[in-house]
Design an enzyme around this catalytic site. Structure first.
Site, PDB file in Angstrom:
ATOM      1  CG  HIS A   1      -1.824   1.180   1.318  1.00 25.24           C
ATOM      2  ND1 HIS A   1      -1.972   1.885   2.493  1.00 25.24           N
ATOM      3  CD2 HIS A   1      -2.575   1.817   0.399  1.00 25.24           C
ATOM      4  CE1 HIS A   1      -2.800   2.903   2.283  1.00 25.24           C
ATOM      5  NE2 HIS A   1      -3.177   2.893   1.024  1.00 25.24           N
TER       6      HIS A   1
ATOM      7  CB  CYS B   1       0.762   1.936   8.113  1.00 30.93           C
ATOM      8  SG  CYS B   1       2.485   1.915   8.633  1.00 30.93           S
ATOM      9  CG  HIS B   2      -2.624   3.079   5.876  1.00 31.18           C
ATOM     10  ND1 HIS B   2      -1.305   3.116   5.520  1.00 31.18           N
ATOM     11  CD2 HIS B   2      -2.976   4.358   6.175  1.00 31.18           C
ATOM     12  CE1 HIS B   2      -0.871   4.376   5.580  1.00 31.18           C
ATOM     13  NE2 HIS B   2      -1.863   5.137   5.983  1.00 31.18           N
ATOM     14  N   GLY B   3      -3.959  -1.017   8.115  1.00 30.81           N
ATOM     15  CA  GLY B   3      -4.814  -2.166   8.360  1.00 30.81           C
ATOM     16  C   GLY B   3      -4.916  -3.206   7.265  1.00 30.81           C
TER      17      GLY B   3
END
Length: 195
Positions: free
Chosen positions: A135, A159-161
């Site tokens: 990502h 960080c963003h799952g």
């Protein structure tokens, strides 16, 4: 009318010395060859540093491959290494993790790939991936003992799952692609060379 002075025709005189004969042509040829050779040496002296500076430095060449002994990794364990200044995950899968990865229909995956596509033949229990989330480049958790492995038992990017399964395939979250499998080969049953 014949030349009665005993001197050669002025057209055949050496311009530098005024001496008649063929020496003028030979000397002129030598001077031309020497000038061209000197210019060639000068061109090489200028161009060589420009070209040689484009070659990779010694520290880059040293990091172009990474050799790892994976013989001590027990099933269910993973190690972290460094390859080209980025984290590298090497995981020995348990039979349950292999079955879980093989039990997923490849057509249901965002980035379709089977476990066999991501491992080497004869070493289907050894998964080698870059430890960089696809990502935004964070380092996922799950390689060290006790780290969060996410909902699918593989890796979890805090960080963003993004959640990755036991084969390093993206299953949930914003990451668009599976964890990257670098070029590698087994040089023996227990040693791999990445790169």
């Amino acid at each position: 009318m014949a030349d009665t002075t005993g001197t050669a025709n002025p057209e055949h005189l050496d311009a530098a010395t005024g001496v008649p004969g063929e020496d003028g042509v030979r000397r002129r040829d030598f001077i031309n060859i020497a000038a061209v050779s000197f210019a060639g040496v000068g061109a090489v002296a200028v161009i060589y540093p420009l070209i040689s500076q484009m070659a990779p430095s010694a520290d880059v060449l040293a990091e172009s491959t990474t050799e790892l002994d994976v013989g001590a990794i027990e099933p269910g364990q993973a190690i972290k290494a460094v390859f080209r200044k980025q984290p590298l995950f090497v995981r020995r899968l348990t039979p349950a993790e292999i079955n879980a990865a093989n039990g997923v229909a490849v057509s249901e995956l965002r980035d379709p790939a089977s476990l066999a596509d991501r491992t080497k033949e004869g070493h289907g229990d050894m998964l080698v991936t870059m430890g960089v989330c696809t990502h935004l480049g964070c380092v996922p958790l799950g390689a060290a003992e006790g780290e969060n492995k996410g909902e699918y038992g593989g890796y979890f990017c805090p960080c963003h799952g993004s959640h990755y399964d036991t084969a390093g395939r993206i299953r949930k979250g914003p990451a668009p692609l599976n964890l990257v499998v670098p070029e590698y080969q087994f040089t023996s049953d227990t040693v791999i060379v990445v790169g």
